[in-house]
Design an enzyme around this catalytic site. Structure first.
Site, PDB file in Angstrom:
ATOM      1  N   TYR A   1      71.553  47.026  60.966  1.00 36.46           N
ATOM      2  CA  TYR A   1      70.576  48.030  60.541  1.00 36.46           C
ATOM      3  C   TYR A   1      69.627  47.438  59.506  1.00 36.46           C
ATOM      4  O   TYR A   1      70.065  46.848  58.510  1.00 36.46           O
ATOM      5  CB  TYR A   1      71.291  49.236  59.927  1.00 36.46           C
ATOM      6  CG  TYR A   1      72.093  50.052  60.901  1.00 36.46           C
ATOM      7  CD1 TYR A   1      71.585  51.235  61.431  1.00 36.46           C
ATOM      8  CD2 TYR A   1      73.360  49.636  61.302  1.00 36.46           C
ATOM      9  CE1 TYR A   1      72.327  51.991  62.331  1.00 36.46           C
ATOM     10  CE2 TYR A   1      74.105  50.385  62.208  1.00 36.46           C
ATOM     11  CZ  TYR A   1      73.584  51.561  62.717  1.00 36.46           C
ATOM     12  OH  TYR A   1      74.319  52.302  63.614  1.00 36.46           O
TER      13      TYR A   1
ATOM     14  N   TYR B   1      81.719  53.937  56.113  1.00 32.29           N
ATOM     15  CA  TYR B   1      82.371  53.195  57.192  1.00 32.29           C
ATOM     16  C   TYR B   1      83.793  52.863  56.728  1.00 32.29           C
ATOM     17  O   TYR B   1      84.156  51.702  56.550  1.00 32.29           O
ATOM     18  CB  TYR B   1      81.634  51.899  57.513  1.00 32.29           C
ATOM     19  CG  TYR B   1      80.225  52.039  58.016  1.00 32.29           C
ATOM     20  CD1 TYR B   1      79.745  53.232  58.559  1.00 32.29           C
ATOM     21  CD2 TYR B   1      79.352  50.954  57.968  1.00 32.29           C
ATOM     22  CE1 TYR B   1      78.449  53.340  59.022  1.00 32.29           C
ATOM     23  CE2 TYR B   1      78.058  51.054  58.434  1.00 32.29           C
ATOM     24  CZ  TYR B   1      77.605  52.244  58.960  1.00 32.29           C
ATOM     25  OH  TYR B   1      76.315  52.344  59.421  1.00 32.29           O
TER      26      TYR B   1
END
Length: 545
Positions: free
Chosen positions: A421, A493
């Site tokens: 990302y 995460y």
């Protein structure tokens, strides 16, 4: 073994959604999902009269299975004694007090997108379900936008944009709940331009439990003279399930002045320009693959400062295993920006330079809200998953790129992926102690995942993701330690392997990977606001001492 991965869910579904707008290169899907509009400013009882009473669902209730199977990860299924469906902060207080009186361990669920089994832990006996608390409105008293934790990102985007033309720099998946996303310092397509979502958090209402075991509501703000300010700070990236239960967020951009709501949060773009770039695995040699990885990293190293023409550009590079057939670069930028098309063309050319491979490129332009709400996240029933993350301060090394190629190109039926990302920009302009989100010097955020359906395939998929992660970070004990190349990982995460010395041999504790130097400060907040350690899970902030 047949496994569906994130590329299929986000890559193909996202591609289809992307090209359904006003400028069409290929055919595509249609419009956006319905979402709840903003409601007028309201007291705790609601905007349209009294809200529904507290709902208590036990194991024999017909609603029980729906409520206990809302979790994102099918590897975990809880069996609590009771699920409380709440509608107001006062009901949350009531539910917590009931659970405490019964001696039940508590967990909280908003959107249900946690990657680990924190809510679906067998030790959890009472789940407080926030999904019915979903109001979004402007609070004139606080000059801020109030958002309840059960609202999804899509509902929040729709309300903020249609009523006031503003937005928050939150995540790409509209089904994700606001509750946990904000707590972890969530990020999204506008973060390079506007920072992480927690950078715009002005205040938070939290139900906490005191030393006597009684629950109460507390409001904490970012105001320098607020005696509860540290509780606000802990909710700007400290992660969920640590300090209490959020019942309301208030958002206002720091430094915003006046009483006009349309000036108190970032303006949303009017349109989104999107390029979907794909390379077939059949055309990728190791040399071409590693050249693409090198080019991608070098571009981000040179273009991740705040305020550049690429500030509104967001890209996700889905490095899928060979079983998926392709790797995919999904790029978007503010479509109203002068030269937006040229900027994306130049980015694609830079990533592909010197590879000798011609990728397929699909281009589309569509209204911003439609594009934002179209990114539906669908597991297709393949809901067993394992995730890992990392922040990169520098591009991958040659050895790391070779490791990526070896694992992803292998003739395996495990459909895994490594997603890269775009990061940095405005995110990196904030000091690492200003919020609990400590990672403020990275150029790429990494999410690794494996996703499958059959429990019989657990071992193969878990082995795949654990081994690629350990090999990529082999020189630092199998994990992305905060150093000159990496900056730890992202609490949204969550990865319980980081606590396990079999997979983390770095000598760096899990909490440093997630929070860097902010962890002792979070522990002090924990000691004050959750002295009985009521809110806990496998990666929760531990009480000091």
């Amino acid at each position: 073994m047949f496994v569906l991965n994130e590329f299929t869910r986000r890559g193909f579904l996202g591609t289809a959604a992307a090209v359904g707008g006003t400028t069409v290169v290929t055919t595509a899907l249609g419009g956006a999902p319905a979402a709840q509009a903003a409601v007028p400013e309201a007291a705790d009882g609601g905007a349209c009269g009294a809200r529904t009473a507290l709902v208590k669902v036990d194991r024999v209730d017909r609603r029980y299975q729906d409520l206990v199977t809302r979790g994102f990860n099918g590897r975990f299924r809880g069996r609590p004694d009771v699920v409380y469906v709440v509608h107001t902060a006062d009901q949350v207080v009531d539910a917590v007090n009931q659970a405490m009186a019964a001696g039940q361990r508590i967990a909280v669920r908003s959107g249900g997108h946690c990657f680990e089994g924190f809510v679906d832990d067998p030790a959890v006996r009472a789940v407080i379900d926030m999904s019915q608390m979903r109001q979004v409105f402007y609070d004139s008293g606080k000059r801020a936008f109030a958002v309840e934790p059960g609202a999804t990102l899509g509902e929040t985007y729709r309300a903020l944009y249609l009523d006031w033309g503003v937005t928050i720099p939150a995540g790409v998946c509209p089904q994700v709940g606001v509750g946990g996303h904000v707590l972890g310092g969530g990020y999204g397509p506008l973060s390079r331009r506007d920072g992480v979502v927690a950078d715009h958090l002005y205040a938070v209402e939290v139900v906490v439990v005191d030393a006597s075991g009684r629950a109460r509501k507390v409001v904490a703000t970012s105001a320098a003279d607020d005696p509860n300010r540290e509780l606000w700070w802990a909710h700007t990236g400290g992660g969920g399930g640590n300090f209490g239960i959020v019942t309301r967020y208030w958002f206002r951009t720091p430094g915003a002045t006046g009483t006009d709501p349309s000036q108190l949060l970032p303006k949303a773009p009017t349109s989104t320009l999107r390029h979907i770039v794909t390379w077939d695995w059949s055309a990728l040699t190791e040399e071409a693959f590693t050249r693409i990885i090198d080019n991608h990293g070098a571009w981000h190293q040179s273009n991740s400062a705040a305020g550049t023409p690429y500030a509104s550009m967001h890209s996700v590079f889905y490095l899928n295993s060979r079983a998926a057939g392709q790797i995919l670069l999904d790029i978007q930028i503010d479509g109203g920006l002068d030269g937006a098309e040229a900027l994306l063309n130049d980015f694609v050319a830079a990533v592909n330079e010197g590879t000798g491979v011609e990728p397929a490129v699909q281009r589309s332009t569509e209204p911003w809200l439609r594009a934002t709400l179209a990114n539906k996240f669908d597991t297709g029933g393949f809901d067993r998953t394992k995730s890992k993350g990392a922040y990169l301060r520098k591009p991958w090394t040659a050895a790391q790129a070779a490791t990526l190629y070896r694992h992803l190109s292998a003739d395996s039926q495990v459909w895994g992926e490594v997603s890269l990302y775009s990061y940095g920009g405005k995110v990196n302009s904030v000091p690492e102690t200003a919020t609990a989100t400590a990672q403020r010097d990275s150029i790429i955020k990494v999410w690794m995942s494996a996703t499958w359906m059959d429990p019989a395939h657990d071992d193969a998929n878990l082995a795949w993701i654990r081994e690629i992660y350990r090999e990529i970070f082999a020189t630092t004990g199998g994990v992305p330690v905060p150093d000159d190349r990496t900056e730890g990982t992202f609490i949204n995460y969550p990865d319980v392997d980081l606590v396990d010395e079999r997979w983390n041999t770095s000598g760096v504790p899990w909490y440093t990977l997630y929070y860097k130097g902010n962890y002792p400060r979070l522990q002090k907040v924990k000691a004050r606001w959750d002295p009985r350690d009521v809110f806990r899970h496998a990666l929760s902030v531990r009480p000091p001492g």
